[in-house]
Design an enzyme around this catalytic site. Structure first.
Site, short mmCIF file in Angstrom:
data_model
loop_
_atom_site.label_atom_id
_atom_site.label_comp_id
_atom_site.label_asym_id
_atom_site.label_seq_id
_atom_site.Cartn_x
_atom_site.Cartn_y
_atom_site.Cartn_z
N ALA A 2 5.98 5.12 6.06
CA ALA A 2 6.48 4.28 7.15
C ALA A 2 7.98 4.03 7.00
O ALA A 2 8.74 4.08 7.96
CB ALA A 2 5.72 2.96 7.18
N SER B 165 0.86 -1.18 0.00
CA SER B 165 0.00 0.00 0.00
C SER B 165 0.90 1.23 0.00
O SER B 165 2.11 1.13 0.24
CB SER B 165 -0.92 0.03 1.22
OG SER B 165 -0.26 0.61 2.33
N PHE B 166 0.31 2.39 -0.25
CA PHE B 166 1.12 3.62 -0.28
C PHE B 166 1.72 3.94 1.08
O PHE B 166 2.64 4.75 1.19
CB PHE B 166 0.29 4.80 -0.79
CG PHE B 166 -0.59 5.43 0.25
CD1 PHE B 166 -0.11 6.41 1.10
CD2 PHE B 166 -1.91 5.01 0.42
CE1 PHE B 166 -0.91 6.97 2.09
CE2 PHE B 166 -2.72 5.57 1.39
CZ PHE B 166 -2.21 6.55 2.23
N LYS B 167 1.21 3.29 2.14
CA LYS B 167 1.71 3.55 3.48
C LYS B 167 3.20 3.23 3.60
O LYS B 167 3.86 3.70 4.52
CB LYS B 167 0.92 2.73 4.51
CG LYS B 167 -0.58 2.96 4.53
CD LYS B 167 -0.96 4.32 5.05
CE LYS B 167 -2.38 4.43 5.57
NZ LYS B 167 -3.45 4.01 4.68
N ASP B 168 3.71 2.39 2.70
CA ASP B 168 5.14 2.07 2.75
C ASP B 168 6.02 3.31 2.55
O ASP B 168 7.11 3.38 3.11
CB ASP B 168 5.48 1.02 1.67
CG ASP B 168 5.00 -0.38 2.05
OD1 ASP B 168 5.08 -0.74 3.24
OD2 ASP B 168 4.56 -1.13 1.15
#
Ligand SMILES: *Cc1c(COP(=O)(O)O)cnc(C)c1O
Length: 420
Positions: free
Chosen positions: A108, A102-105
């Site tokens: 994070a 996901s774009f959260k990588d």
């Protein structure tokens, strides 16, 4: 660059301090004290994504880790960002090719690389509430890092099985707590821990939610890069439709625009949690309990980053001019997944489907649909609908082979807390 709170306290903090605190002492969110209007032509689009990122982030981190930015960006952004076109005026911006899909990588991994470089010998505890994808991105990014302990709180039964697997398969310095409640309850528990003097005294507490400035800044790079590249290739600028929940990703898009990058307009696609659309009608924010939808990572009834978005457009008229929001309900999400597959042989995750649906109601000008997660994390929704097998990305396959572990807790919490 210094950072100040969205609320009353205008005492500036450095990037490192703002990152380590997560939340400002007055309970507000950190924002850059100013947005320099950039000469965007100076950026070299022939450089790699990580070099581009270092070039841009230098403005925000001079004095703090600025000299290590090349290395930080190279380590954090070690996966591709993919731009493609699906018809004459519609493009996809795929942000889900990182380790947890996901774009959260982006946020994070950048946060983890920065945090690791400023650790003291005290053990730091990072607490993070997740609506589905933040937890795994943060767990993967901090896994086995020395002197950092991560506690992930996820809403039990409200996220996809594969999302849950990606959160609970780590062990070592990562703990997973299943909260018998909603994402809002998880977020409330993190806030309560922050407000609790006991926790504050005995732990070095920080958070990795999108309230953390070090997660938001790397997302600004995404929009700076994509908008500039599109303009260079097509001679005109594109709009961006951002599937949104806690409003972190779309705030980053607005910040990129504010810096002078060529985002023609920005559109917010939400699921049935429609607080932003309501705000546009009602002129005041009315947070409400989140409702469960197919696009679970966007099931947010009280978006934290609203404060940042509002501060950019303090007058309601200005907010209405700059912000458009559209709520897409589950039936429409299903329709979009079907339509994208039938018309374009395109597989969409339910979150991306909200932006795809909204696209059909927008002008005949170039738009990017921001694709926020890999469809293979949501096979239980997509496979029965399309009657196909969704191929599992390699990154996920590896995690699915690992055993899982978590502890269940009530929504009232794991900390003694007198206010609830
Ligand atoms: C987190 C998430 C969103 C929403 O992003 P916000 O920054 O919270 O608005 C959308 N899609 C996916 C797949 C996500 O994981």
């Amino acid at each position: 660059m210094q950072y100040v709170s969205t609320r009353q306290d205008k005492t500036p903090a450095s990037f490192i301090t703002a990152m380590q605190r997560g939340l400002a002492p007055d309970g507000g969110l950190y924002i850059p004290e100013r947005f320099p209007l950039m000469d965007v032509k100076q950026f070299d689009l022939n450089s790699s994504y990580s070099e581009f990122a270092a070039e841009l982030l230098r403005y925000f981190m001079e004095g703090d880790l600025g000299d290590q930015l090349n290395e930080i960006c190279k380590d954090a952004f070690n996966f591709p960002i993919v731009m493609s076109s699906i018809d004459d005026k519609t493009n996809m911006l795929e942000l889900y090719h990182g380790p947890t899909l996901s774009f959260k990588d982006f946020g994070a991994r950048f946060l983890a690389e920065c945090m690791q470089r400023v650790l003291s010998d005290k053990i730091m505890t990072i607490m993070v509430a997740t609506s589905g994808d933040t937890g795994s991105a943060v767990a993967a990014a901090f896994y086995k890092m020395k002197n950092i302990r991560v506690i992930v709180l996820f809403p039990k039964g409200q996220i996809s099985q594969r999302q849950q697997h990606q959160i609970t398969c780590w062990g070592d310095n990562i703990s997973a707590l299943a909260v018998e409640g909603s994402f809002d309850d998880c977020q409330q528990l993190v806030k309560a821990a922050f407000a609790n003097p006991l926790w504050q005294q005995h732990t070095h507490l920080s958070t990795a939610n999108s309230i953390n400035i070090a997660r938001l800044l790397p997302q600004v790079v995404i929009y700076a890069y994509a908008s500039l590249k599109f303009q260079a290739e097509h001679g005109e600028s594109a709009g961006f439709i951002v599937p949104s929940g806690n409003l972190g990703n779309v705030t980053a898009a607005y910040w990129a625009k504010k810096l002078g990058f060529p985002l023609r307009e920005i559109a917010i696609a939400t699921n049935a949690n429609h607080v932003v659309e309501d705000y546009l009608h009602e002129g005041q924010l009315n947070p409400r309990p989140s409702v469960k939808t197919l696009a679970n990572a966007m099931d947010v009834g009280n978006p934290s980053n609203f404060e940042r978005l509002q501060l950019l457009h303090p007058e309601i008229d200005q907010f209405r001019r700059e912000v458009q929001a559209f709520s897409v309900v589950d039936e429409q999400i299903r329709f979009a997944i079907l339509d994208a597959y039938q018309q374009h042989q395109l597989l969409l995750c339910p979150h991306t489907a909200t932006a795809y649906f909204m696209r059909q109601h927008l002008s005949n000008t170039p738009w990017f649909i921001v694709a926020t997660a890999d469809p293979c994390k949501f096979e239980t929704i997509i496979e029965p609908l399309l009657d196909i097998h969704v191929p599992v990305a390699l990154q996920l396959q590896e995690l699915l082979n690992r055993p899982t572990h978590f502890v269940t807790i009530p929504p009232t919490g794991l900390v003694p807390d007198t206010d609830r």
